[in-house]
Enzyme design. Structure first.
Site, PDB file in Angstrom:
ATOM      1  N   HIS A   1      -5.052  -8.124   3.764  1.00 55.43           N
ATOM      2  CA  HIS A   1      -6.390  -7.847   4.255  1.00 55.43           C
ATOM      3  C   HIS A   1      -6.629  -8.551   5.586  1.00 55.43           C
ATOM      4  O   HIS A   1      -6.145  -9.663   5.808  1.00 55.43           O
ATOM      5  CB  HIS A   1      -7.445  -8.309   3.241  1.00 55.43           C
ATOM      6  CG  HIS A   1      -7.488  -7.460   2.019  1.00 55.43           C
ATOM      7  ND1 HIS A   1      -7.928  -7.916   0.794  1.00 55.43           N
ATOM      8  CD2 HIS A   1      -7.141  -6.157   1.821  1.00 55.43           C
ATOM      9  CE1 HIS A   1      -7.857  -6.939  -0.089  1.00 55.43           C
ATOM     10  NE2 HIS A   1      -7.378  -5.869   0.500  1.00 55.43           N
TER      11      HIS A   1
ATOM     12  N   ARG B   1       0.834  -1.204   0.000  1.00 54.71           N
ATOM     13  CA  ARG B   1       0.000   0.000   0.000  1.00 54.71           C
ATOM     14  C   ARG B   1       0.869   1.256   0.000  1.00 54.71           C
ATOM     15  O   ARG B   1       2.013   1.247   0.460  1.00 54.71           O
ATOM     16  CB  ARG B   1      -0.906   0.030   1.220  1.00 54.71           C
ATOM     17  CG  ARG B   1      -1.985  -1.046   1.256  1.00 54.71           C
ATOM     18  CD  ARG B   1      -2.916  -0.817   2.425  1.00 54.71           C
ATOM     19  NE  ARG B   1      -3.950  -1.844   2.530  1.00 54.71           N
ATOM     20  CZ  ARG B   1      -3.830  -2.945   3.253  1.00 54.71           C
ATOM     21  NH1 ARG B   1      -2.709  -3.172   3.939  1.00 54.71           N
ATOM     22  NH2 ARG B   1      -4.809  -3.827   3.308  1.00 54.71           N
TER      23      ARG B   1
ATOM     24  N   TYR C   1     -12.004  -7.156  -4.932  1.00 50.99           N
ATOM     25  CA  TYR C   1     -11.194  -7.652  -6.040  1.00 50.99           C
ATOM     26  C   TYR C   1     -11.775  -8.841  -6.796  1.00 50.99           C
ATOM     27  O   TYR C   1     -11.444  -9.028  -7.974  1.00 50.99           O
ATOM     28  CB  TYR C   1      -9.797  -8.009  -5.524  1.00 50.99           C
ATOM     29  CG  TYR C   1      -9.066  -6.809  -4.975  1.00 50.99           C
ATOM     30  CD1 TYR C   1      -8.730  -5.746  -5.806  1.00 50.99           C
ATOM     31  CD2 TYR C   1      -8.740  -6.717  -3.628  1.00 50.99           C
ATOM     32  CE1 TYR C   1      -8.075  -4.626  -5.319  1.00 50.99           C
ATOM     33  CE2 TYR C   1      -8.094  -5.596  -3.129  1.00 50.99           C
ATOM     34  CZ  TYR C   1      -7.758  -4.558  -3.974  1.00 50.99           C
ATOM     35  OH  TYR C   1      -7.133  -3.446  -3.493  1.00 50.99           O
TER      36      TYR C   1
ATOM     37  N   LYS D   1      -2.430   0.410   7.815  1.00 52.55           N
ATOM     38  CA  LYS D   1      -3.885   0.434   7.748  1.00 52.55           C
ATOM     39  C   LYS D   1      -4.535  -0.523   8.736  1.00 52.55           C
ATOM     40  O   LYS D   1      -5.491  -0.158   9.436  1.00 52.55           O
ATOM     41  CB  LYS D   1      -4.345   0.106   6.326  1.00 52.55           C
ATOM     42  CG  LYS D   1      -5.850   0.171   6.147  1.00 52.55           C
ATOM     43  CD  LYS D   1      -6.237  -0.036   4.687  1.00 52.55           C
ATOM     44  CE  LYS D   1      -7.751   0.091   4.501  1.00 52.55           C
ATOM     45  NZ  LYS D   1      -8.146  -0.074   3.082  1.00 52.55           N
TER      46      LYS D   1
ATOM     47  N   HIS E   1      -2.650   2.759  -5.951  1.00 55.20           N
ATOM     48  CA  HIS E   1      -3.460   1.740  -5.280  1.00 55.20           C
ATOM     49  C   HIS E   1      -4.161   0.833  -6.282  1.00 55.20           C
ATOM     50  O   HIS E   1      -4.430  -0.338  -5.978  1.00 55.20           O
ATOM     51  CB  HIS E   1      -4.491   2.404  -4.362  1.00 55.20           C
ATOM     52  CG  HIS E   1      -5.103   1.467  -3.372  1.00 55.20           C
ATOM     53  ND1 HIS E   1      -4.464   1.073  -2.219  1.00 55.20           N
ATOM     54  CD2 HIS E   1      -6.299   0.820  -3.375  1.00 55.20           C
ATOM     55  CE1 HIS E   1      -5.241   0.237  -1.539  1.00 55.20           C
ATOM     56  NE2 HIS E   1      -6.355   0.061  -2.223  1.00 55.20           N
TER      57      HIS E   1
END
Length: 421
Positions: free
Chosen positions: A386, A261, A396, A286, A360
């Site tokens: 994730h 990221r 996705y 994140k 991104h």
């Protein structure tokens, strides 16, 4: 006869540019301007230039007459002719040319009558522990509103009314800014108005009068569907001989090959690489979760090439830094991948309207490539970092059109099944 004083100073300017890791194109442009200036001085019979000589030269090269060497101008040609001369005059004065400095003094755009209120607010933000990038974002929002107040004739902060806020917001909305830009403005302006109410400068908390920020719903917008060939075309457009090119090449590779990221790219440190084990390990900004990724050879060598031959000397520990003095790390208010669009344009890649195409979006290309290679979804989730597989599915799986096409129902089969029933 050429002046050795000016020639020696010109050499010091070029050395300073190389030490600051400026690109070859920038150095060549400075050399051309300095060479032309030396010829200009010879024609005038001058051994050492004055500011008047510099201004005359700039006017001759650009057609723009400046009042002073650091006078503000929107003429691009005058700006390009002036920059080498500022460095040259510094070298002639016996100093070291300060590469990367602003050519014109900073302008405080905030109306003088409102600067005290603005400065008190920014001080409060810093006492709250806001990051400097956040303070800059909030300062920009506050100043835009204060400029509007002066335009509508407000003499003091106490005179601010809800209709002033409505007029300011309506003007901004007519300009058609992106939702993210509008959201940042709303966040900063709401915080500023809340502060003014808390300290008693306005009676009503006008932050509550701001309209709610509406972002596109999940699935309403999608990233550009990068193909492997498009990524290769972009990488081929990057000048890997220049320092900035080496940096950008490594950044694009880390995103396209590993899915790192942008927030983690800004924070990336050399100590996160295990060169013997060929891995990259870090805690994601994140999610706060640790992530260990395999390090392909081309990605590792791109980082090494930048660190050894492209990265300027910087006090920060981050791998990727800005190539403008004082060579600091990327802050949260600036994009580490804003040049991706430039490389894509050179490669002839056209983006569909409404589709995101920043760094991104390359994570989507990596996810689709893994899914089309029949990589199990849990592995894709792990690589992308994730926290849950539902995030991968929501963002996705819908981009994997090849596998979705296999799942599509055959219309003829459906019709025949309906007729039999």
């Amino acid at each position: 006869m050429q002046s050795t004083v000016v020639l020696d100073a010109s050499v010091r300017v070029i050395v300073g540019l190389k030490a600051a890791a400026r690109s070859g194109a920038t150095i060549k442009r400075h050399e051309a301007e300095l060479g032309a200036f030396v010829g200009f001085l010879e024609a005038r019979g001058r051994a050492v230039p004055t500011e008047v000589d510099c201004l005359d030269f700039i006017a001759e090269r650009s057609g723009c007459r400046l009042a002073g060497l650091r006078d503000r101008t929107s003429c691009r040609r005058a700006q390009l002719a002036r920059r080498p001369l500022i460095l040259l005059m510094e070298a002639l004065a016996g100093g070291v040319p300060t590469v990367g400095q602003a050519t014109t003094p900073p302008v405080d755009r905030c109306p003088a009558r409102f600067r005290t209120a603005r400065d008190e607010y920014l001080g409060a933000c810093r006492r709250r522990g806001n990051a400097e990038a956040t303070v800059v974002t909030k300062q920009r929002a506050a100043e835009q509103f204060l400029v509007y107040l002066e335009e509508v004739g407000r003499e003091t902060i106490e005179e601010v009314q809800a209709r002033d806020l409505a007029g300011f917001w309506a003007r901004r909305q007519r300009r058609g800014y992106a939702p993210k830009t509008t959201g940042l403005l709303r966040m900063g302006l709401a915080d500023f108005l809340r502060h003014l109410h808390e300290v008693g400068q306005i009676r009503e908390d006008l932050a509550g009068r701001l309209p709610p920020q509406r972002y596109p719903r999940r699935g309403q917008s999608a990233p550009h569907p990068w193909t492997a060939d498009e990524v290769r075309l972009v990488l081929g457009e990057i000048d890997r001989q220049s320092a900035i090119g080496k940096r950008d090449y490594a950044i694009v590779l880390l995103t396209a090959r590993l899915g790192v990221r942008v927030g983690d790219l800004r924070r990336l440190e050399l100590g996160w690489f295990d060169w013997r084990a060929k891995t990259l390990a870090f805690t994601q900004q994140k999610t706060g979760l640790p992530l260990t990724l395999p390090l392909p050879g081309d990605v590792g060598w791109a980082v090494i090439d930048y660190v050894r031959h492209g990265r300027p000397e910087a006090a920060c520990r981050q791998v990727f830094v800005k190539h403008r003095y004082p060579f600091t790390a990327f802050g949260s208010s600036c994009s580490a991948g804003c040049r991706l669009n430039d490389y894509a344009r050179r490669a002839g890649i056209v983006f569909q309207a409404g589709r995101s195409h920043g760094l991104h979006s390359l994570r989507g290309a990596l996810a689709v490539a893994m899914l089309q290679a029949d990589t199990p979804p849990p592995v894709v989730t792990a690589v992308l970092g994730h926290a849950a597989g539902t995030t991968t599915a929501a963002h996705y799986l819908r981009l994997d059109t090849e596998h979705l096409r296999r799942c599509a129902l055959d219309v003829e089969d459906v019709l025949h099944a309906g007729a039999r029933s």
